[in-house]
Design an enzyme around this catalytic site. Structure first.
Site, short mmCIF file in Angstrom:
data_model
loop_
_atom_site.label_atom_id
_atom_site.label_comp_id
_atom_site.label_asym_id
_atom_site.label_seq_id
_atom_site.Cartn_x
_atom_site.Cartn_y
_atom_site.Cartn_z
N CYS A 32 0.98 -1.20 -0.11
CA CYS A 32 -0.05 -0.09 -0.16
C CYS A 32 1.00 1.46 -0.14
O CYS A 32 2.17 1.19 0.26
CB CYS A 32 -0.89 0.00 1.30
SG CYS A 32 -0.20 0.17 2.94
N ASP A 442 3.65 12.96 -31.28
CA ASP A 442 4.79 12.45 -31.92
C ASP A 442 4.11 12.52 -33.60
O ASP A 442 3.14 12.33 -33.75
CB ASP A 442 5.40 11.16 -31.48
CG ASP A 442 6.27 10.78 -32.51
OD1 ASP A 442 7.33 11.34 -32.90
OD2 ASP A 442 6.31 9.63 -33.13
N ASP A 645 9.89 7.81 -27.83
CA ASP A 645 8.95 8.51 -27.10
C ASP A 645 8.66 8.08 -25.81
O ASP A 645 7.95 8.51 -24.99
CB ASP A 645 7.28 8.18 -27.98
CG ASP A 645 7.48 8.86 -29.36
OD1 ASP A 645 8.08 9.97 -29.66
OD2 ASP A 645 7.23 8.09 -30.12
#
Length: 753
Positions: A32, A442, A645
């Site tokens: 968590c 892009d 990218d």
């Protein structure tokens, strides 16, 4: 997450000074966000540590420390002391982490299946056969392993949260299921306690088990998504070969890539990956550098030109001198940047957890207050009524509706996305998409097709088209990357089997050959001038027009005349302009980034209606641009398809990959468009808006239900009409609230995007 402090010299225990180093380590056993806080706090308070940060999303910690004051083993021991682990001495720490995540996923899957298997007979007995002999005892035996065995993690995590003075969904689950089980056990073992007071003792074993099962199922889905977070980095690392072929004293030998030294000469053969950055010393070839530039056309390489690690050699062979190795290569920098970008995002505290942080203490407070008030004012049966009403409060406040509010809407939203060719990997992206006000696109492979194609084939003489088969034969034998586009364009010719009498590849200019005694050439203007082929003014003018459209022009000529001109470009996708206009109509700013030259970038931007673009950008420049927009307060969606990218995708708030792009881009991105249709981008953002609206509606109804139900369960109506809510009815009301939340979520299926 805290901001790292500048690296400065530190005084060590021995009095010496050393410059701090910064390293990233996988963390194991975190379940968590509070776990991440605990690990980060422990690391920061370890002597010799300058600063540290822990990211729950990618299960990693970065530590800036003085290596002379603290060792990696000290860091590991500090983390182990609070129940977690740090991977510091493994040869492949990411692999160790991946294996640990896989083990955790398998364990969770087994627990979920067992919980479901035990819960089914519990529900059947509790709903239809509650009057059979020993029904309560049978349910107790079935429920105990579900609640305290298979659901043990909820109680452990609730305890960890409590140690930090916090509460979340685990706290609600532990409280409601634990108390419901213990109360039911008491009613099973001591039913006469209630019988003497004229009350029938109900049990809630099936409710406790079913809650545990459903929450485990949600955790399983979350863990499955999280277990894939390291795959992108593994694939990036896989771009570098394990061994390289070096030349020493005139002899070739294979060595490990980690052993390569600056200045060594390396041999690269056709189809091999380039292992390190360097400079070509002999030979020529074409190299696929799309990893860096994103551009689809391989780049010609000759002596004194640079090559980069991770790029792929094509058909030629060459030797190059190593200039940057190890962590200094561009590939290593991309890997590090993706790691840092993923790790820099603070753990997302889920909306329901934030609400539960307030809701849980309030519910506990109401339950305690209810008990105290009934003890004081309840009269003869005060204790029994106090116990009954306080348990009813906790049962009716069970986290089912609250816990289902977000995941059911997310699950339906993800399914709706899949129906529309939008694959959504995590809830965070779906929740955040509606806030996006800037989209970065892009160019190559996103706005354009990502593959060179012949856009114009213009024959310059009446009978010239009869030579199309000769043109196909020349280009089919050529090694130039653009020749493949021409050959593919002409592949449909009915009769293309022409046997050339001769063929010659002319590096940097084109190709030539002879057919039926006539010489032919395919190439650039210098080649035609060299062969004495005249170029008319009309042809020159047309070539200039095509070049102004950012197209590459190739000439096809015989020994005297230009027979044809071919324009080759990366074609723009048909849906690009419409999709971009749709985004702009929604007041979303659109930007275009490309590694291509400014002329091509401007032509493409103008064609699709983008006014803000950047050309000749490197992978790090793309990520920096995204970060710049974020500092301006924008919520940024990055859309890309290539390895180049990946850094920007990791940096963006919402990352979207084109489905036909690289595996690495799709792994880093949290959304993937199966189709190449850019029109799916505004649909994905609209789906986010609709899903978030349903989540808010679900939470509203869950809280209205609690706002009305909890006071009634506490006995607020008793002074007026003597009404006390039966705990069994409280359980039914809890189930009804869950059904309403699920039903509302299912409405998303009918939404038109």
């Amino acid at each position: 997450m805290s901001t790292p402090t500048p690296a400065v010299a530190r005084t060590t225990r021995s009095g010496a000074t050393a410059k701090p180093v910064r390293k990233t380590y996988p963390v194991l056993e975190m379940t968590c966000a509070a776990c991440a806080v605990s690990v980060e706090s422990m690391l920061k308070h370890t002597p010799g540590v300058v600063d540290a940060g822990v990211n729950y999303a990618n299960q990693q910690a970065w530590v800036e420390y003085d290596p002379k004051a603290v060792t990696q083993q000290d860091l590991q021991n500090a983390v182990r002391s609070i129940g977690y682990d740090l991977v510091v001495d493994a040869e492949d720490p990411q692999e160790v982490q991946a294996e640990a995540q896989q083990r955790q996923y398998e364990s969770l899957k087994n627990r979920t299946l067992w919980a479901a298997g035990l819960s089914v007979p519990l529900v059947v007995i509790g709903m239809f056969f509650m009057d059979i002999p020993y029904a309560n005892e049978i349910m107790l035996v079935l429920a105990a392993p579900v609640v305290f065995g298979l659901g043990r993690s909820f109680f452990v995590n609730a305890w960890k949260q409590a140690r930090h003075g916090k509460a979340n969904m685990d706290t609600l689950v532990a409280l409601s299921t634990g108390i419901a089980f213990l109360f039911s056990t008491f009613n099973t073992v001591f039913p006469e306690f209630w019988h003497r007071r004229g009350i029938h003792p109900h049990v809630y074993f099936e409710s406790a088990a079913v809650v545990i099962t459903f929450i485990l199922l949600g955790k399983l889905l979350e863990e499955r998504a999280k277990s894939n977070t390291s795959s992108a980095l593994k694939k990036l690392m896989g771009l570098q070969p394990k061994t390289v072929r070096v030349v020493e004293n005139g002899q070739e030998s294979d060595i490990a890539v980690a052993a390569v030294r600056v200045g060594q000469e390396i041999v690269v053969r056709p189809g091999e990956k380039i292992p390190v950055d360097g400079m070509v010393v002999s030979g020529t070839s074409f190299v696929d550098e799309s990893m860096i530039s994103g551009e689809p056309v391989p780049v010609g390489k000759k002596p004194d030109e640079k090559v980069f690690a991770g790029t792929i050699n094509q058909k030629g062979s060459f030797r190059f001198r190593a200039e940057k190795v190890g962590a200094d290569t561009i590939l290593a920098q991309i890997i590090r940047a993706v790691q840092d970008a993923q790790g820099s995002k603070a753990p997302v505290q889920k909306l329901v957890d934030r609400i539960a942080g307030i809701f849980v203490p309030v519910v506990i407070g109401i339950a305690v207050l209810t008990f105290v008030v009934w003890i004081i004012f309840g009269g003869e049966n005060g204790f029994a009524q106090a116990l009954l009403t306080s348990v009813t409060v906790l049962v009716i406040a069970c986290p089912c509706a609250l816990g289902l509010a977000t995941p059911t809407a997310i699950m339906v939203g993800v399914g709706k996305g899949a129906d529309n060719q939008i694959l959504i990997k995590d809830a965070e992206s779906l929740e955040l998409g509606h806030k996006v006000n800037a989209v970065v696109l892009d160019k190559t492979g996103t706005i354009t097709a990502g593959k060179p194609a012949v856009t114009n084939l213009e024959w310059q003489r009446p009978d010239a088209s009869e030579k199309a088969a000769v043109l196909f034969a020349l280009e089919n034998q050529s090694e130039h990357p653009l020749a493949e586009a021409v050959a593919e364009h002409l592949s449909g010719l009915p009769d293309k089997n022409v046997a050339l009498e001769s063929f010659e590849s002319l590096t940097g200019r084109g190709v030539s050959g002879r057919y039926e005694g006539v010489g032919y050439v395919v190439g650039n203007r210098p080649l035609l001038h060299e062969r004495g082929v005249a170029i008319s003014q009309e042809v020159e003018q047309r070539v200039r027009q095509l070049q102004a459209e950012a197209k590459t022009v190739v000439y096809f000529a015989d020994e005297q005349n230009v027979l044809a001109i071919l324009a080759i470009a990366d074609p723009i996708k048909e849906t690009a302009k419409t999709a971009i206009q749709t985004l702009k109509n929604r007041a979303i700013a659109v930007y275009m980034l490309t590694g291509d030259n400014p002329q091509t970038a401007e032509a493409v931007a103008k064609a699709v209606g983008v006014t803000d673009f950047r050309a000749e950008v490197m992978p790090s420049d793309k990520a920096a641009f995204v970060q710049e927009l974020q500092t301006q307060g924008k919520v940024v969606a990055m859309v890309g398809d290539g390895i180049n990218d990946s850094q920007a995708l990791a940096q963006a708030d919402v990352s979207i990959a084109m489905g036909k792009g690289s595996d690495i881009a799709m792994d880093v991105a949290r959304m993937t468009l199966i189709t190449s249709d850019l029109g799916r981008i505004p649909k994905a953002l609209e789906l986010s808006r609709r899903t978030v609206r349903v989540i808010r509606q679900n939470l509203f109804w869950a809280f209205i239900y609690n706002l009305i139900g909890i006071p009634i369960a506490a006995g607020i109506l008793y002074p007026f009409n003597g009404f006390l809510l039966n705990p069994m009815l409280a359980g039914a009301a809890m189930a009804l609230s869950s059904v309403s939340v699920v039903s509302n979520s299912l409405r998303l299926r009918a939404v038109r995007l």
